[in-house]
Design a protein around this motif. Structure first.
Motif, PDB file in Angstrom:
ATOM      1  N   PRO A   1       0.804  -1.212   0.000  1.00 12.16           N
ATOM      2  CA  PRO A   1       0.000   0.000   0.000  1.00 12.16           C
ATOM      3  C   PRO A   1       0.842   1.270   0.000  1.00 12.16           C
ATOM      4  O   PRO A   1       1.980   1.270   0.472  1.00 12.16           O
ATOM      5  N   GLY A   2       0.221   2.323  -0.519  1.00 14.81           N
ATOM      6  CA  GLY A   2       0.869   3.620  -0.539  1.00 14.81           C
ATOM      7  C   GLY A   2       0.545   4.301  -1.857  1.00 14.81           C
ATOM      8  O   GLY A   2      -0.584   4.751  -2.084  1.00 14.81           O
ATOM      9  N   VAL A   3       1.524   4.262  -2.776  1.00 12.96           N
ATOM     10  CA  VAL A   3       1.340   4.959  -4.051  1.00 12.96           C
ATOM     11  C   VAL A   3       0.097   4.437  -4.787  1.00 12.96           C
ATOM     12  O   VAL A   3      -0.618   5.211  -5.425  1.00 12.96           O
ATOM     13  N   THR A   4      -0.190   3.136  -4.651  1.00  6.64           N
ATOM     14  CA  THR A   4      -1.369   2.600  -5.348  1.00  6.64           C
ATOM     15  C   THR A   4      -2.649   3.317  -4.873  1.00  6.64           C
ATOM     16  O   THR A   4      -3.503   3.667  -5.693  1.00  6.64           O
ATOM     17  N   GLY A   5      -2.753   3.563  -3.577  1.00  9.35           N
ATOM     18  CA  GLY A   5      -3.911   4.290  -3.039  1.00  9.35           C
ATOM     19  C   GLY A   5      -3.930   5.737  -3.534  1.00  9.35           C
ATOM     20  O   GLY A   5      -4.989   6.300  -3.812  1.00  9.35           O
ATOM     21  N   VAL A   6      -2.734   6.328  -3.654  1.00  6.36           N
ATOM     22  CA  VAL A   6      -2.639   7.707  -4.152  1.00  6.36           C
ATOM     23  C   VAL A   6      -3.053   7.749  -5.631  1.00  6.36           C
ATOM     24  O   VAL A   6      -3.768   8.664  -6.059  1.00  6.36           O
ATOM     25  N   PHE A   7      -2.636   6.754  -6.422  1.00  9.59           N
ATOM     26  CA  PHE A   7      -3.044   6.700  -7.840  1.00  9.59           C
ATOM     27  C   PHE A   7      -4.579   6.645  -7.953  1.00  9.59           C
ATOM     28  O   PHE A   7      -5.185   7.322  -8.777  1.00  9.59           O
ATOM     29  N   VAL A   8      -5.190   5.813  -7.112  1.00 10.15           N
ATOM     30  CA  VAL A   8      -6.655   5.682  -7.164  1.00 10.15           C
ATOM     31  C   VAL A   8      -7.302   7.017  -6.789  1.00 10.15           C
ATOM     32  O   VAL A   8      -8.223   7.496  -7.461  1.00 10.15           O
ATOM     33  N   LYS A   9      -6.801   7.638  -5.737  1.00  8.17           N
ATOM     34  CA  LYS A   9      -7.384   8.915  -5.305  1.00  8.17           C
ATOM     35  C   LYS A   9      -7.171   9.999  -6.364  1.00  8.17           C
ATOM     36  O   LYS A   9      -8.056  10.818  -6.636  1.00  8.17           O
ATOM     37  N   TYR A  10      -5.997   9.972  -7.004  1.00  9.59           N
ATOM     38  CA  TYR A  10      -5.710  10.951  -8.061  1.00  9.59           C
ATOM     39  C   TYR A  10      -6.730  10.785  -9.194  1.00  9.59           C
ATOM     40  O   TYR A  10      -7.259  11.772  -9.718  1.00  9.59           O
ATOM     41  N   ALA A  11      -7.023   9.523  -9.559  1.00  7.41           N
ATOM     42  CA  ALA A  11      -7.997   9.276 -10.632  1.00  7.41           C
ATOM     43  C   ALA A  11      -9.369   9.791 -10.205  1.00  7.41           C
ATOM     44  O   ALA A  11     -10.092  10.401 -10.998  1.00  7.41           O
ATOM     45  N   GLU A  12      -9.721   9.571  -8.957  1.00  9.46           N
ATOM     46  CA  GLU A  12     -11.027  10.029  -8.460  1.00  9.46           C
ATOM     47  C   GLU A  12     -11.107  11.561  -8.462  1.00  9.46           C
ATOM     48  O   GLU A  12     -12.149  12.146  -8.754  1.00  9.46           O
ATOM     49  N   GLN A  13      -9.981  12.207  -8.154  1.00  9.80           N
ATOM     50  CA  GLN A  13      -9.986  13.674  -8.088  1.00  9.80           C
ATOM     51  C   GLN A  13      -9.890  14.321  -9.470  1.00  9.80           C
ATOM     52  O   GLN A  13     -10.386  15.421  -9.674  1.00  9.80           O
ATOM     53  N   ASN A  14      -9.200  13.635 -10.419  1.00 14.15           N
ATOM     54  CA  ASN A  14      -8.854  14.309 -11.672  1.00 14.15           C
ATOM     55  C   ASN A  14      -9.361  13.647 -12.957  1.00 14.15           C
ATOM     56  O   ASN A  14      -9.429  14.302 -13.988  1.00 14.15           O
ATOM     57  N   LEU A  15      -9.649  12.328 -12.933  1.00 17.19           N
ATOM     58  CA  LEU A  15      -9.897  11.647 -14.206  1.00 17.19           C
ATOM     59  C   LEU A  15     -11.301  11.060 -14.349  1.00 17.19           C
ATOM     60  O   LEU A  15     -11.816  10.964 -15.456  1.00 17.19           O
ATOM     61  N   LEU A  16     -11.894  10.609 -13.243  1.00 15.70           N
ATOM     62  CA  LEU A  16     -13.181   9.910 -13.323  1.00 15.70           C
ATOM     63  C   LEU A  16     -14.141  10.470 -12.262  1.00 15.70           C
ATOM     64  O   LEU A  16     -13.694  10.823 -11.165  1.00 15.70           O
ATOM     65  N   ASP A  17     -15.438  10.497 -12.600  1.00 15.26           N
ATOM     66  CA  ASP A  17     -16.415  10.934 -11.584  1.00 15.26           C
ATOM     67  C   ASP A  17     -16.683   9.802 -10.592  1.00 15.26           C
ATOM     68  O   ASP A  17     -16.822  10.038  -9.396  1.00 15.26           O
ATOM     69  N   THR A  18     -16.803   8.575 -11.137  1.00 18.73           N
ATOM     70  CA  THR A  18     -16.904   7.415 -10.241  1.00 18.73           C
ATOM     71  C   THR A  18     -15.987   6.320 -10.774  1.00 18.73           C
ATOM     72  O   THR A  18     -15.863   6.132 -11.992  1.00 18.73           O
TER      73      THR A  18
END
Ligand code: NDP
Length: 401
Positions: A148-165
Motif C-alpha cells: 500500500p501507498g502509491v497505489t492508493g494515491v493513484f486511485v485517489k488521483y484518478a477520483e480527483q482528476n480523471l473519473l467521476d466514479t
C-alpha cells in the motif's frame, strides 16, 4: 502538544529504511534533524556512514527494541521528534503507534499490523487506535509505501482528476528484476512468503471472494516490460480502498511471479519450511520460516546484482461526464539506477521514497487529517507532485474500454 518537537525518528534499519533514511537526508531542509533507531545498532551505523559518504549529511543513531512500548516511549521522549516513521516490521506497528500517541508524536508506516503467530493482516487493531490520535490532534498515516501507498494515491488521483466514479480497480505489480539467485525474496522473506502463500481474496459487489493461493492468473502486458504471468493475491490496500472509494464495484490485486519462484515456494510449503509455529529440532525450538529467512540472501544485499525494472500501477475503469473511460497510471523503476542512488534495489526504493514523501507531507502540515488515516483519504495531488521530483515519475495512459 508538538510545539517544541523537531525532527524525525526512523525505526528499522533494513532495505526500505536504507532508502527512506537517505531520502529524508536529501530533504533535510524539511526534516531538520534525523535519528535512526533499530534493534541492531550496526545496521544503523552502516546507513549513517553511507549517507555521510554520499550526501554529507549527519544523522544520529540509537538502539531500540520496538516490541517494547516503554523502551520506545523513553527513546521518543529523549529524541523529541515531530514524527516517527516505522520501517521496522509489521509486528511492531501497535507498540510504535502506542508510543507515538503517548508522547504526542505523528506516526507513519508502510505495512499493516500482523501478529507474528498468525499469518493474517488487517487494519482492525490499528483503526481501533483512531481516538488515541484524533483526540491529541495527531496523524497516524497508515500505509505509505508503494503498495500500500502509491497505489492508493493513484486511485485517489484518478477520483480527483480523471473519473467521476471508479467502478473497477486492478492493481498490477510487476517486478521484472533478476538477481541471479535461484530463489530469494526482494523484501523481508518472512513477510513476503507469508503474503504469497496465503489464500487469495478480492472484493466484488460488497463481498470478499476467496481463492486458493495463486489460483487466478492473468497474462498482463506491462508498459516498457512486456507480458508477464500475474497472480491474484490478497493485499492490504484492498481493505481500506473498498471502504474509502465510493461506488467501487470490484478491486483486485495482481503480482508477477516467475515459474522458478513458484516452484521453490510450493516445494518449501510442501516440506513445511513456511510454517510459523515452533518445532523442536535437536532439543532446540525453531520457527521454520524464521530459519528459512536466515538461509536466504538478505534482501538488502540484492541491490548490487539486480538488473531490470519494476512497473507497479492501477488500471481504473469508471464514468466521466456520462462516458465510460479507463485509465492506467503506472510507475517504472530501474533496479540499477536505484542502487546507484541509494545502495538499495528498486523494491526497497519504491517503498522508501513514498515513505519519505508521506512523512514529509505530514511533517510540513500539508496533510493534516487527525486520527488513523489511510493514504487515499488525503489529497493526492501534492503526493503525485513529490513523486515526480523525488525519483518515482509516473505516467497516465488512457485505454480502450
Ligand atoms: P528488513 O527485514 O530489511 O528490515 C527490517 C528492520 O526492522 C531491520 O533493521 C530489523 O532489525 C528491524 N526490526 C525488526 N524487529 C525489530 C524490533 N523489535 N525492534 C527494532 N527494530 C526491529 O525489512 P524491509 O526493509 O524489507 O521492510 C521494512 C517494512 O517495509 C516491512 O514492514 C515491510 O512489510 C514493509 N514493506 C512495505 C512495502 C510497501 O510497498 N508498502 C513493500 C516492501 C516492504 P534487525 O536487523 O535487528 O532484525
Amino acid at each position: 502538544m508538538e510545539n517544541n518537537k523537531k525532527g524525525i525518528l526512523i525505526i528499522g534499519a533494513g532495505g526500505v529504511s536504507t532508502v527512506a533514511t537517505m531520502k529524508c537526508a536529501m530533504n533535510i531542509d524539511t526534516f531538520e534533524k534525523i535519528t535512526l533507531a533499530s534493534r541492531t545498532l550496526m545496521k544503523c551505523a552502516n546507513i549513517k556512514r553511507q549517507i555521510k559518504e554520499k550526501i554529507n549529511v549527519d544523522i544520529k543513531i540509537a538502539m531500540v527494541d520496538a516490541d517494547k512500548t516503554k523502551e520506545l516511549i523513553k527513546l521518543i521522549e529523549k529524541v523529541n521528534p515531530k514524527v516517527v516513521l516505522n520501517v521496522a516490521l509489521p509486528y511492531q506497528d501497535l507498540t510504535i503507534m502506542d508510543a507515538c500517541s503517548a508522547t504526542g508524536t505523528h506516526y507513519i508506516d508502510t505495512a499493516n499490523y500482523e501478529h507474528p503467530d498468525e499469518a493474517k493482516f488487517e487494519y482492525k487493531e490499528q483503526w481501533a487506535r483512531n481516538d488515541d490520535f484524533e483526540s491529541n490532534n495527531l496523524t497516524a498515516l497508515l500505509g505509505s509505501g508503494f503498495d500500500p501507498g502509491v497505489t492508493g494515491v493513484f486511485v485517489k488521483y484518478a477520483e480527483q482528476n480523471l473519473l467521476d466514479t471508479i467502478e473497477y480497480i486492478d492493481i498490477m505489480d510487476c517486478n521484472a528484476g533478476d538477481h541471479g539467485y535461484p530463489f530469494a525474496t526482494n523484501f523481508n522473506p518472512e513477510i513476503n512468503l507469508r503474503e504469497v502463500s496465503a489464500n487469495g481474496r478480492y472484493w466484488e459487489e460488497g463481498k470478499w471472494i476467496e481463492t486458493k493461493p495463486l489460483e487466478i492468473r492473468v497474462d498482463h502486458n506491462y508498459p516498457e516490460i512486456g507480458v508477464k504471468a500475474s497472480y491474484l493475491l490478497y493485499h492490504e490496500e484492498l481493505e481500506s480502498l473498498c471502504k474509502n472509494i465510493k461506488g467501487v464495484k470490484r478491486i483486485r490485486f495482481f503480482m508477477t511471479f516467475g515459474d522458478a519462484y513458484i516452484q521453490h515456494m510450493n516445494c518449501l510449503q510442501n516440506v513445511g519450511m513456511l510454517g510459523i509455529k515452533e518445532v523442536e529440532h535437536n532439543g532446540q525450538k525453531i520457527v521454520p520460516i524464521e530459519f528459512l529467512a536466515t538461509l536466504l540472501p538478505d534482501p538488502s544485499s540484492l541491490g548490487e546484482r539486480t538488473v531490470g525494472k519494476t512497473n507497479i500501477g492501477c488500471i481504473m475503469e469508471g464514468i466521466k461526464d456520462g462516458v465510460r473511460k479507463k485509465f492506467y497510471i503506472y510507475q517504472i523503476c530501474d533496479h540499477q539506477e536505484s542502487y546507484k542512488e541509494t545502495g538499495a534495489q528498486a523494491v526497497s526504493y519504491t517503498t522508501g521514497v513514498p515513505a519519505m514523501i508521506g512523512t514529509k507531507l505530514v511533517y510540513n502540515g500539508t496533510w493534516d487529517l487527525n486520527g488513523t488515516v489511510n493514504i487515499e483519504e488525503f489529497d493526492a495531488n501534492p503526493f503525485m507532485d513529490e513523486l515526480m521530483s523525488q525519483g518515482l515519475p509516473w505516467k497516465v495512459l488512457e485505454m480502450e474500454v
